[in-house]
Design an enzyme around this catalytic site. Structure first.
Site, PDB file in Angstrom:
ATOM      1  N   HIS A  68       3.292  -6.249  -0.308  1.00 62.47           N
ATOM      2  CA  HIS A  68       2.877  -4.850  -0.888  1.00 62.47           C
ATOM      3  C   HIS A  68       3.802  -4.122  -1.868  1.00 62.47           C
ATOM      4  O   HIS A  68       5.148  -3.886  -1.454  1.00 62.47           O
ATOM      5  CB  HIS A  68       2.759  -3.816   0.371  1.00 62.47           C
ATOM      6  CG  HIS A  68       2.332  -2.590  -0.016  1.00 62.47           C
ATOM      7  ND1 HIS A  68       1.360  -1.990   0.731  1.00 62.47           N
ATOM      8  CD2 HIS A  68       2.690  -1.607  -0.980  1.00 62.47           C
ATOM      9  CE1 HIS A  68       0.934  -0.706   0.195  1.00 62.47           C
ATOM     10  NE2 HIS A  68       1.969  -0.520  -0.679  1.00 62.47           N
ATOM     11  N   HIS A  95       4.862  -2.096  -5.773  1.00 67.13           N
ATOM     12  CA  HIS A  95       4.458  -1.207  -6.748  1.00 67.13           C
ATOM     13  C   HIS A  95       5.354  -1.860  -7.955  1.00 67.13           C
ATOM     14  O   HIS A  95       6.714  -1.776  -7.827  1.00 67.13           O
ATOM     15  CB  HIS A  95       4.763   0.204  -6.362  1.00 67.13           C
ATOM     16  CG  HIS A  95       3.827   0.803  -5.526  1.00 67.13           C
ATOM     17  ND1 HIS A  95       2.537   1.179  -5.781  1.00 67.13           N
ATOM     18  CD2 HIS A  95       4.009   0.551  -4.192  1.00 67.13           C
ATOM     19  CE1 HIS A  95       1.767   1.502  -4.687  1.00 67.13           C
ATOM     20  NE2 HIS A  95       2.602   1.145  -3.675  1.00 67.13           N
ATOM     21  N   LYS A 131      -7.796  -2.474  -2.797  1.00 64.32           N
ATOM     22  CA  LYS A 131      -6.968  -1.556  -1.916  1.00 64.32           C
ATOM     23  C   LYS A 131      -7.835  -0.144  -1.846  1.00 64.32           C
ATOM     24  O   LYS A 131      -8.213   0.372  -2.832  1.00 64.32           O
ATOM     25  CB  LYS A 131      -5.731  -1.223  -2.869  1.00 64.32           C
ATOM     26  CG  LYS A 131      -5.031  -0.230  -2.132  1.00 64.32           C
ATOM     27  CD  LYS A 131      -3.948  -0.610  -1.123  1.00 64.32           C
ATOM     28  CE  LYS A 131      -3.124   0.474  -0.335  1.00 64.32           C
ATOM     29  NZ  LYS A 131      -1.845   0.691  -1.246  1.00 64.32           N
ATOM     30  N   HIS A 170      -4.482   1.859   2.869  1.00 64.50           N
ATOM     31  CA  HIS A 170      -3.246   3.200   2.929  1.00 64.50           C
ATOM     32  C   HIS A 170      -3.935   3.682   4.064  1.00 64.50           C
ATOM     33  O   HIS A 170      -4.669   4.689   3.663  1.00 64.50           O
ATOM     34  CB  HIS A 170      -3.250   3.816   1.759  1.00 64.50           C
ATOM     35  CG  HIS A 170      -2.129   4.980   1.890  1.00 64.50           C
ATOM     36  ND1 HIS A 170      -1.027   4.860   1.081  1.00 64.50           N
ATOM     37  CD2 HIS A 170      -1.980   5.926   2.646  1.00 64.50           C
ATOM     38  CE1 HIS A 170      -0.194   6.018   1.488  1.00 64.50           C
ATOM     39  NE2 HIS A 170      -0.710   6.672   2.610  1.00 64.50           N
ATOM     40  N   HIS A 202       1.717  -0.689   5.341  1.00 68.02           N
ATOM     41  CA  HIS A 202       3.030  -0.160   5.657  1.00 68.02           C
ATOM     42  C   HIS A 202       2.909   0.803   6.925  1.00 68.02           C
ATOM     43  O   HIS A 202       2.783   2.124   6.967  1.00 68.02           O
ATOM     44  CB  HIS A 202       3.351   0.851   4.527  1.00 68.02           C
ATOM     45  CG  HIS A 202       2.238   1.608   3.771  1.00 68.02           C
ATOM     46  ND1 HIS A 202       1.492   2.544   4.435  1.00 68.02           N
ATOM     47  CD2 HIS A 202       2.059   1.673   2.553  1.00 68.02           C
ATOM     48  CE1 HIS A 202       0.596   2.933   3.562  1.00 68.02           C
ATOM     49  NE2 HIS A 202       0.791   2.752   2.161  1.00 68.02           N
ATOM     50  N   ASP A 253       6.440  -2.102  -0.030  1.00 67.02           N
ATOM     51  CA  ASP A 253       5.951  -1.016  -0.561  1.00 67.02           C
ATOM     52  C   ASP A 253       7.193  -0.340  -1.370  1.00 67.02           C
ATOM     53  O   ASP A 253       7.343   1.030  -1.576  1.00 67.02           O
ATOM     54  CB  ASP A 253       5.753   0.035   0.511  1.00 67.02           C
ATOM     55  CG  ASP A 253       4.703   1.249  -0.176  1.00 67.02           C
ATOM     56  OD1 ASP A 253       4.164   1.332  -1.289  1.00 67.02           O
ATOM     57  OD2 ASP A 253       4.773   2.338   0.605  1.00 67.02           O
TER      58      ASP A 253
END
Lengths: 328, 328
Positions: free
Chosen positions: B12, B14, B94, B131, B165, B237
């Protein structure tokens, strides 16, 4: 629509010193007849010389003359003689657990150690103001402190103990159980939750100790305040920090500018309830002799200033439903 | 002391775009063999043209060539044909609930509405990354989402659902209950609590969504990860924001630079456990075909950089016990 409040009192107020004091003082002095002034300066206000100088600094900076600073001392091992001298000039002595909030590094780590001082205070009828938090997990600190309140309330039945800025269901319930336990409630714990600090973007202007809590805690506090419990009083805990310090993580909400407008919104017509919470309970509980002062609230929209000196107030720039006559 | 990790994967991640991508990319590419790249850009990565351009941008900026970006699409109403085309080029799709985190304004407000897409994904064996938070009170959002995970797990038994997460006791327990529920755990939820964000001074570099939770939640997550549950995988994350945005309250912890050093500290000798968490579970669960890559961890103190481009990393400036060979 308008209504008048009789002699509003802020039972928990941080005024700071120097330039910051000059910048923020008028917002309290114009809305309130008196304020209980916290002693957590650097160094702390823990002797009468320092206290008198601090009171003098406050009085000299007053533009609105009709404001009474009710002074407090920072708890340490005071002698009988010291407290006898202090009695006529102080409202209370403030207990800070060590390291738990702004400038509390000189605070208390063991409560029993101060029993001799509490005995003197009980005899001299000096109230004890308490920042009731442990050093535990941030959300649990206040409820973990409850046994210490109980211990003090039972051991010193004639000592008036003020649980400052209560923020949890547990303490809102505890205040009912002991006739010598009192509580102050802030504007921000009454109206906001952790969502306002961290639910969307992180908003440091909602960061304070005790930290804002859950919707359940807030609901219980609101019920306690709405029902007008006689030992529950308004104490803003308005705690200004300059913006630079807030951005470095300082804890404190500068709520003084919006105190009465937001309380008027909360009580929404129950002006007797507001009068009790903002003044009558405090005057009766502590036999306060404050010169009378009338403050008029108008239902006229008002925009909160974006900044006061170098401090961002609570709800800066927002439009409120009520305003205080002659202010802003 | 040193040991080698085989093909570590960040499940995960970004990476952002443009200058920010250039600044942060190497920290992941040098520590990991692959990363699952989140699609919450502006506009979101929700078509193959955008996805291919984004992958190209990542690949072009790689200095360390041996890094596989596992791409993801932002959930919308995809047709069978679209997903058939996408299948070979994406790892997962996602799901973001509307407005709950960075750039999730285009997210989902009703889950049933997407059942037709989930049916196609189930048939084409495309995993669903989620999420999992509601719009409720910030501390309750994840546990309030649990019934939706259960609903999806039961309705789509062949759909692999990744609870991203996870941060609470409740979801740490839920992952055991359904064979098609998987979970990623971040470094920050594994190691920190709300105390790190707001227990002392307010520290925006610990602010993220889901918000850091309680010591109890953390302990349960740690147990889950230590016991090596086969459906539990590392997903950092890592979510960089430039300092200016962090000071405006942006949610995200930039943990990429410290990921392996801190995980080594956490597993502290259980290198088989770390290997499972960092790679083996992910490769087995999703049959990932990633070129093998060896990453060596050294027990040599290392100081975390104070800033990476314009982003402050987690534990900036602190001295860690482990480092990754060839990095920093």
């Amino acid at each position: 629509m308008s209504f008048k409040l009789d002699t509003p009192i802020d039972m928990h107020l941080h005024l700071r010193e120097g330039k910051l004091l000059k910048d923020v003082l008028q917002w309290s002095a114009e809305q309130f007849a008196a304020g209980v002034i916290m002693p957590n300066l650097v160094p702390p206000v823990d002797n009468m010389d320092r206290l008198r100088k601090y009171r003098k600094e406050i009085l000299e900076n007053l533009k609105e003359k009709q404001f009474t600073p009710l002074m407090t001392l920072f708890l340490r091992h005071y002698s009988y003689r010291e407290l006898e001298e202090a009695k006529g000039e102080i409202f209370s002595i403030k207990l800070y657990p060590k390291g738990i909030t702004t400038n509390s590094e000189k605070g208390v780590s063991s409560i029993e150690e101060f029993y001799p001082v509490f005995e003197i205070m009980e005899e001299l009828e000096i109230p004890l103001s308490v920042h009731g938090e442990t050093n535990g997990f941030v959300l649990d600190r206040e409820r973990e402190f409850a046994p210490i309140y109980i211990q003090l309330a039972e051991r010193f039945p004639k000592l008036k103990i003020i649980m400052e800025h209560i923020s949890t269901k547990e303490l809102a319930e505890l205040v009912r159980d002991y006739p010598n336990l009192y509580a102050t409630v802030t504007l921000h714990h009454l109206l906001f939750t952790l969502d306002d600090l961290a639910g969307g973007r992180l908003n440091p202007h909602f960061f304070c100790k005790p930290i804002l809590k859950t919707p359940v805690d807030r609901a219980v506090l609101q019920r306690l305040v709405r029902e007008g419990h006689p030992r529950v009083m308004f104490g803003s805990d308005s705690a200004p920090h300059i913006l630079r310090d807030k951005l470095k993580g300082a804890a404190g909400v500068f709520s003084a500018p919006v105190a009465l407008p937001l309380l008027a919104h909360f009580f929404d017509g129950d002006w007797k309830g507001l009068q009790r919470f903002i003044s009558d309970n405090a005057r009766r509980n502590f036999n306060l002799q404050i010169p009378e002062k009338e403050v008029e609230i108008l239902e006229i929209p008002w925009e909160v200033p974006h900044i006061v000196g170098e401090v961002i107030p609570l709800l800066a720039g927002e439009r409120l439903r009520f305003r205080v006559r002659g202010i802003g």
